[in-house]
Motif scaffolding. Structure first.
Motif, PDB file in Angstrom:
ATOM      1  N   ALA A   1     126.346  49.158  58.353  1.00 25.58           N
ATOM      2  CA  ALA A   1     126.803  48.014  59.143  1.00 25.58           C
ATOM      3  C   ALA A   1     127.068  48.527  60.546  1.00 25.58           C
ATOM      4  O   ALA A   1     127.627  49.608  60.733  1.00 25.58           O
ATOM      5  CB  ALA A   1     128.076  47.422  58.547  1.00 25.58           C
TER       6      ALA A   1
ATOM      7  N   ALA B   1     127.674  38.047  60.669  1.00 30.96           N
ATOM      8  CA  ALA B   1     126.385  37.509  60.228  1.00 30.96           C
ATOM      9  C   ALA B   1     126.556  36.341  59.262  1.00 30.96           C
ATOM     10  O   ALA B   1     126.026  35.249  59.476  1.00 30.96           O
ATOM     11  CB  ALA B   1     125.555  38.611  59.579  1.00 30.96           C
TER      12      ALA B   1
ATOM     13  N   SER C   1     127.763  38.308  53.347  1.00 35.36           N
ATOM     14  CA  SER C   1     126.985  39.508  53.651  1.00 35.36           C
ATOM     15  C   SER C   1     127.841  40.762  53.535  1.00 35.36           C
ATOM     16  O   SER C   1     128.959  40.813  54.033  1.00 35.36           O
ATOM     17  CB  SER C   1     126.409  39.408  55.070  1.00 35.36           C
ATOM     18  OG  SER C   1     125.845  40.631  55.466  1.00 35.36           O
TER      19      SER C   1
ATOM     20  N   SER D   1     126.983  43.906  54.809  1.00 28.57           N
ATOM     21  CA  SER D   1     126.990  44.630  56.087  1.00 28.57           C
ATOM     22  C   SER D   1     127.329  43.739  57.267  1.00 28.57           C
ATOM     23  O   SER D   1     127.720  44.233  58.325  1.00 28.57           O
ATOM     24  CB  SER D   1     125.638  45.305  56.332  1.00 28.57           C
ATOM     25  OG  SER D   1     124.592  44.346  56.367  1.00 28.57           O
ATOM     26  N   GLY D   2     127.178  42.418  57.089  1.00 34.65           N
ATOM     27  CA  GLY D   2     127.443  41.502  58.182  1.00 34.65           C
ATOM     28  C   GLY D   2     128.822  40.883  58.168  1.00 34.65           C
ATOM     29  O   GLY D   2     129.199  40.168  59.092  1.00 34.65           O
TER      30      GLY D   2
ATOM     31  N   HIS E   1     121.965  37.871  60.298  1.00 32.60           N
ATOM     32  CA  HIS E   1     122.047  39.087  61.103  1.00 32.60           C
ATOM     33  C   HIS E   1     121.340  38.912  62.443  1.00 32.60           C
ATOM     34  O   HIS E   1     121.843  39.360  63.484  1.00 32.60           O
ATOM     35  CB  HIS E   1     121.438  40.261  60.329  1.00 32.60           C
ATOM     36  CG  HIS E   1     122.232  40.643  59.120  1.00 32.60           C
ATOM     37  ND1 HIS E   1     123.179  41.632  59.135  1.00 32.60           N
ATOM     38  CD2 HIS E   1     122.226  40.140  57.861  1.00 32.60           C
ATOM     39  CE1 HIS E   1     123.730  41.741  57.940  1.00 32.60           C
ATOM     40  NE2 HIS E   1     123.153  40.840  57.143  1.00 32.60           N
TER      41      HIS E   1
ATOM     42  N   SER F   1     123.442  36.642  64.624  1.00 38.17           N
ATOM     43  CA  SER F   1     124.627  37.326  65.127  1.00 38.17           C
ATOM     44  C   SER F   1     124.319  38.069  66.426  1.00 38.17           C
ATOM     45  O   SER F   1     125.027  37.934  67.430  1.00 38.17           O
ATOM     46  CB  SER F   1     125.151  38.313  64.067  1.00 38.17           C
ATOM     47  OG  SER F   1     126.320  38.967  64.510  1.00 38.17           O
TER      48      SER F   1
ATOM     49  N   ALA G   1     125.840  43.430  62.580  1.00 34.36           N
ATOM     50  CA  ALA G   1     124.549  43.223  61.920  1.00 34.36           C
ATOM     51  C   ALA G   1     124.190  44.502  61.182  1.00 34.36           C
ATOM     52  O   ALA G   1     124.797  45.558  61.413  1.00 34.36           O
ATOM     53  CB  ALA G   1     123.458  42.874  62.934  1.00 34.36           C
ATOM     54  N   HIS G   2     123.205  44.423  60.293  1.00 29.77           N
ATOM     55  CA  HIS G   2     122.756  45.647  59.635  1.00 29.77           C
ATOM     56  C   HIS G   2     121.953  46.496  60.607  1.00 29.77           C
ATOM     57  O   HIS G   2     121.473  46.025  61.644  1.00 29.77           O
ATOM     58  CB  HIS G   2     121.980  45.349  58.350  1.00 29.77           C
ATOM     59  CG  HIS G   2     120.659  44.669  58.551  1.00 29.77           C
ATOM     60  ND1 HIS G   2     119.568  45.276  59.114  1.00 29.77           N
ATOM     61  CD2 HIS G   2     120.256  43.414  58.228  1.00 29.77           C
ATOM     62  CE1 HIS G   2     118.555  44.455  59.140  1.00 29.77           C
ATOM     63  NE2 HIS G   2     118.939  43.305  58.617  1.00 29.77           N
TER      64      HIS G   2
ATOM     65  N   MET H   1     118.401  45.520  62.319  1.00 27.27           N
ATOM     66  CA  MET H   1     118.177  44.208  62.922  1.00 27.27           C
ATOM     67  C   MET H   1     117.865  44.283  64.408  1.00 27.27           C
ATOM     68  O   MET H   1     116.981  43.572  64.903  1.00 27.27           O
ATOM     69  CB  MET H   1     119.396  43.319  62.705  1.00 27.27           C
ATOM     70  CG  MET H   1     119.151  41.844  63.010  1.00 27.27           C
ATOM     71  SD  MET H   1     118.117  41.067  61.758  1.00 27.27           S
ATOM     72  CE  MET H   1     116.569  40.891  62.614  1.00 27.27           C
TER      73      MET H   1
END
Length: 256
Positions: A71, A95, A99, A101-102, A129, A132, A146-147, A150
């Motif tokens: 993340a 995100a 989520s 990671s978001g 993501h 975001s 975001a991951h 992205m």
């Protein structure tokens, strides 16, 4: 890949695309799905509700061969934001509330710095993501989560100018989204066959060799599955499960 599974298993395989992880979680818990791909937080949430409902068997590989991702929090290149601590009094895009990671992992990071999401900053739930980071790029917020892949995707597509956004925080590694089997609905022999097929055949080279794809370039798979799978165990999700217990986040219990 559905074609490959059907041929190798000798039984019909039906694909049920879900609109969100909540539907996948509900389907597994209700015994309506035999196997599924779901987010790490969704898996952890199912485990916390029914530890016997699912068993994680594989996670997909990243392009670099790693079974995990990160993340990230990003800010404008010209911003004075350089860490999570700098977010006090700022606006921040997430995100999606479901989520890993978001939202889930970033929320834990913020809590660890002593930031209260309700009183110390303004939050925006962007809806994805990409959304975001695009919200950040259009100055709809001061920073965004975001991951880790992205931003590169958006820069390559021309949606974000290269170098206009920069990372300011990175999480610990997050285990990739698992492929999980429902041991309550699957015959043990069939479950083992599914495991073998995914391990040996669910990758672009194998699909080309089987004649299902004409070439690796033309093999239309979700990007996170194109590099194959590696085995995973329940213990690999302990960090996410601990965050779920700590935060009581909807991402870990959203079953509709």
């Amino acid at each position: 890949m559905v074609t490959q599974l059907s041929e190798k298993l000798g039984v019909p395989v039906e694909l049920f695309p879900a609109s969100d992880y909540a539907g996948v979680m509900q389907g597994l818990l209700a015994g309506q799905l035999d196997t599924a791909s779901l987010g790490a937080s969704g898996y952890a949430g199912i485990y916390l509700q029914d530890a016997e409902a699912v068993e994680p068997v594989f996670v997909s590989l990243e392009a670099d061969g790693s079974p995990g991702y990160y993340a990230m929090m990003y800010a404008k290149a010209t911003s004075d934001i350089h860490s999570l601590e700098d977010m006090q009094g700022k606006s921040l895009a997430f995100a999606d509330p479901n989520s890993t990671s978001g939202y889930l992992v970033p929320m834990k990071g913020l809590l660890d710095t002593g930031i209260n999401l309700d009183t110390d900053l303004t939050t925006v739930m962007a809806g994805g993501h990409d959304a975001s980071l695009l919200t950040l790029d259009t100055e709809g917020c001061d920073a965004a989560f975001a991951h880790d892949a992205m931003l590169s995707t958006l820069e390559t597509s021309g949606q974000v100018e290269e170098g206009s956004l920069r990372p300011v925080w990175e999480s610990d590694p997050i285990t990739e989204d698992p492929i999980a089997l429902n041991r309550g609905t699957l015959d043990p022999e069939l479950a083992d066959k599914i495991t073998t097929v995914l391990r040996e055949q669910a990758n672009k080279p194998a699909l080309v060799e089987a004649g299902i794809c004409s070439s690796e370039e033309d093999c239309d798979l979700p990007e996170e599955t194109g590099y194959g799978y590696v085995p995973v165990t329940d213990e690999d999700f302990d960090p996410i499960r601990d965050i779920c217990r700590l935060t009581d986040a909807d991402a870990c219990k959203n079953v509709g």
